[in-house]
Enzyme design. Structure first.
Site, short mmCIF file in Angstrom:
data_model
loop_
_atom_site.label_atom_id
_atom_site.label_comp_id
_atom_site.label_asym_id
_atom_site.label_seq_id
_atom_site.Cartn_x
_atom_site.Cartn_y
_atom_site.Cartn_z
N SER A 532 0.80 -1.22 0.00
CA SER A 532 0.00 0.00 0.00
C SER A 532 0.84 1.27 0.00
CB SER A 532 -0.89 -0.03 1.24
OG SER A 532 -1.12 1.26 1.73
N ARG A 534 0.03 3.86 1.73
CA ARG A 534 -0.36 4.64 2.91
C ARG A 534 0.85 5.31 3.55
NH1 ARG A 534 -2.16 -0.99 5.66
NH2 ARG A 534 -3.19 -0.98 3.65
C1 MIC Z 1 -4.53 -1.23 -0.19
O1 MIC Z 1 -4.92 -1.91 -1.13
O2 MIC Z 1 -3.72 -1.61 0.65
C2 MIC Z 1 -5.05 0.19 -0.08
C3 MIC Z 1 -5.89 0.24 1.14
O3 MIC Z 1 -5.85 0.50 -1.19
C4 MIC Z 1 -3.86 1.14 -0.02
C5 MIC Z 1 -4.19 2.51 0.34
C6 MIC Z 1 -4.40 2.69 1.81
O4 MIC Z 1 -3.70 2.12 2.62
O5 MIC Z 1 -5.30 3.49 2.12
C7 MIC Z 1 -3.00 1.16 -1.28
O6 MIC Z 1 -2.91 0.17 -1.95
O7 MIC Z 1 -2.31 2.16 -1.53
#
Ligand code: MIC
Ligand code: SF4
Length: 639
Positions: A532, A534
């Site tokens: 991710s 994030r």
């Molecule tokens: C994921 O698939 O892990 C997410 C949730 O879409 C993340 C984004 C997030 O952590 O909000 C991603 O892939 O970037």
């Protein structure tokens, strides 16, 4: 000189630098997208930059991740995002409209444009010939403020598709075949460019599936040509005027070429707990299955769910299986409802969920203890489903349906005749769940009590000292660093609170220990921070006092996030030195001048370890000042 397609689009958007692999380039960004769970920070960051309106051609804010609303916090986040969108000129996609990547592909993706999204699966739009890249929220906020996006010019790797897929084999199997060859780090700092006579046999949603899950190879992005198939897709979305033909020049040179004969691809499946742990479905056939989940940004298009509906028609799912289906968008659901195909899903026993990410990120539908769960998603990291002991497998919608019917992992070819699913030209298109900014926003952006201001971080000192707080192995994901799931994700706009969950399942005492020791170091293996985008996975450790991460190698987006928030990403010069550090060792490091070659002193073991800080001058500036936000704030404040 002949150019690859990726080079052509990059050349048209080059703001700074030379297109030489490994060099830093600045890319002009046409579209941005955010989603709720990364978007709250992105808009807090954008607000801090003091720019009155977004400067892109188009910026979109989606609400699709944390939809559970088990208390006021998510609802407050959604309201904040809606107000921020109205104020800054951003198109707002309301909860219920669907998953950001699916909707962007349907309604906005344009061949030859660039897209930066605060979600790692943003490359989905490569399915129509966009250069679409995932990044941390701060980088997306900077792009909204008109800044170029800086990245390392990737190598362009060609993936030559030949022939056509056999019945019951689909796009998911193609990308699993690519993952089997490349692994979860084989694509780092590469763009996967698809070409060859097999391309025309794949519809845009299928190309989207392949581009989407290219992310799991670590690739910067993936791109497909824009051809007559793209044109037909845009026509069905009433957007034919946005079509342009795009392809690589004759004689364009790729850094390497991977050959995939579509006719030879078998139904494939990724075994727990990594997307590159790929086997033939026939190798694991007969494994009892407890849960099947169909959906996610990888496999929730109209093409996918029409196939699922055709295969489930007149069938019942096994008594031992719970089948969930999350359509990718309101458009998908509405078309299935109007054509009557939705009934096939309901009658077969599927549990129809919201048009959203849902179980993919642990928002509900955590499987039972020790369950086997087959999912059409893109990630199966341990614990991501919400159940630590669950075994998650990744497969195509066809394999998922066969396994739901038989209650065990089943080769879909056992289902008999393959339905010929064609996408109708006249699908229903309705943009009713978008709010397009029109009148000037008056009043205040409403913020709930859980939305906390961004913490300020001081410049990093010349000398870093502290203990190794945690030593980890290869392929640590951002789900390990800061888990998903509804409990933790409702804290995405509150850094002090969310930081308490850092490494929660890897080592529950981490957060307390880090605070007690006044911060310190993390040591990792290869591909640290995969998964991710994030930025919380950098911000939360920073908040707890983490000063540097020393690893054998890093995943691209996480590396950028570490720098953006003032954590030094250091790589071992000799991978074997990894063995020379243990949890609890006291380390010292002089970072004055942020030189490329640095020496870490392991005081406990009386050893010296050579490490590298491989950053551009611009990135060093951000790192030094405690993060990129301070630098951008200063730039816009003088205007
Ligand atoms: C994921 O698939 O892990 C997410 C949730 O879409 C993340 C984004 C997030 O952590 O909000 C991603 O892939 O970037
Ligand atoms: Fe949502 Fe899952 Fe796609 Fe991430 S991978 S955007 S959580 S559907």
């Amino acid at each position: 000189m002949s150019k690859t397609l990726a080079e052509k689009v990059i050349a048209q958007h080059l703001a700074e630098g030379k297109m030489k692999p490994g060099e830093q380039i600045g890319l002009r960004i046409d579209h941005t997208l955010t989603q709720d769970s990364t978007g709250t920070l992105a808009y807090l960051e954008f607000e801090a930059m003091g720019v009155p309106q977004v400067k892109t051609k188009l910026s979109l804010s989606f609400v699709d991740h944390n939809m559970l609303q088990n208390d006021f916090r998510n609802a407050d986040d959604h309201r904040y995002l809606q107000d921020a969108a109205a104020k800054y000129g951003v198109v707002f996609s309301r909860p219920g409209n669907g998953i950001c990547h699916q909707i962007h592909l349907e309604r906005f993706a344009r061949p030859g444009y660039t897209l930066l999204g605060s979600d790692s699966h943003t490359p989905t739009a490569g399915g129509v010939g966009m250069i679409a890249i995932g990044a941390g929220g701060l980088d997306v906020a900077a792009a909204m403020a008109g800044e170029p996006f800086y990245l390392q010019m990737p190598q362009i790797m060609g993936v030559r598709l030949a022939g056509a897929l056999s019945p019951f084999v689909s796009a998911k199997d193609v990308i699993l075949a690519v993952l089997r060859k490349l692994s979860v780090k084989g694509g780092v700092n590469k763009i996967l460019e698809y070409f060859g006579d097999g391309v025309k046999t794949l519809s845009v949603p299928e190309r989207g599936t392949i581009a989407n899950m290219g992310t799991e190879t670590g690739a910067t992005t993936s791109i497909f040509p824009s051809d007559e198939v793209t044109r037909a897709f845009l026509r069905s979305q009433r957007r034919e005027s946005q079509w342009v033909e795009l392809k690589a020049d004759e004689g364009a040179r790729y850094s390497e070429v991977l050959d995939v004969g579509l006719g030879e691809v078998e139904p494939l499946i990724a075994l727990p707990h990594s997307p590159d742990n790929v086997k033939n479905v026939s190798d694991v056939e007969g494994t009892p299955v407890d849960q099947v989940c169909i959906g996610s940004c990888t496999n929730s298009s109209l093409r996918d769910l029409k196939t699922v509906a055709a295969l489930l028609k007149g069938k019942k799912i096994s008594d031992r299986v719970s089948l969930t289906i999350s359509p990718g968008s309101k458009q998908v659901l509405e078309n299935l409802a109007a054509s009557g195909e939705l009934v096939n899903l309901i009658r077969a026993g599927a549990r129809i969920l919201e048009n959203a990410c849902g179980p993919c990120i642990g928002i509900g539908q955590a499987p039972q203890t020790d369950a086997v769960s087959i999912r059409t998603f893109n990630r199966n990291f341990k614990g991501r489903s919400g159940t630590q002991s669950a075994k998650v497998y990744l497969a195509s919608p066809e394999t998922a349906v066969a396994s739901a019917i038989y209650g065990e992992i089943t080769d879909p070819r056992k289902l008999g005749r393959y339905p010929e699913v064609t996408l109708p030209e006249n699908i229903i298109v309705d943009d009713g769940l978008f709010i397009f900014p029109s009148k000037p926003f008056t009043g205040e952006i409403r913020r709930g009590p859980n939305i906390k201001p961004l913490p300020d971080f001081p410049p990093i000192p010349d000398r870093l000292t502290g203990e190794v707080l945690l030593k980890l192995g290869d392929n640590v994901s951002t789900d390990d660093i800061l888990p998903g799931g509804s409990e933790v994700m409702s804290l995405r706009s509150n850094i002090p609170e969310i930081s308490k969950h850092t490494f929660r399942y890897v080592d529950p005492s981490f957060a307390d220990r880090a605070l007690k020791k006044g911060g310190g170091f993390i040591v990792g293996g290869e591909n640290y921070g995969q998964g991710s985008s994030r930025e919380h996975a950098a911000l939360a450790p920073k908040y707890l006092g983490v000063k540097a991460v020393i690893a054998k190698s890093f995943a691209r987006i996480h590396l950028a996030n570490l720098v953006n928030f003032g954590i030094a990403p250091l790589t071992f010069v000799e991978a074997k030195d990894y063995a020379g550090v243990a949890q609890g060792d006291l380390l010292e490091l002089d970072v004055k001048g942020l030189k490329r070659n640095l020496c870490v002193r392991n005081v406990t073991k009386d050893l010296e370890i050579q490490v590298e800080l491989d950053l551009s001058e611009r990135e060093k500036g951000w790192l030094k000042s405690g993060g990129k936000l301070a630098a951008i704030k200063a730039k816009h404040a003088v205007k």
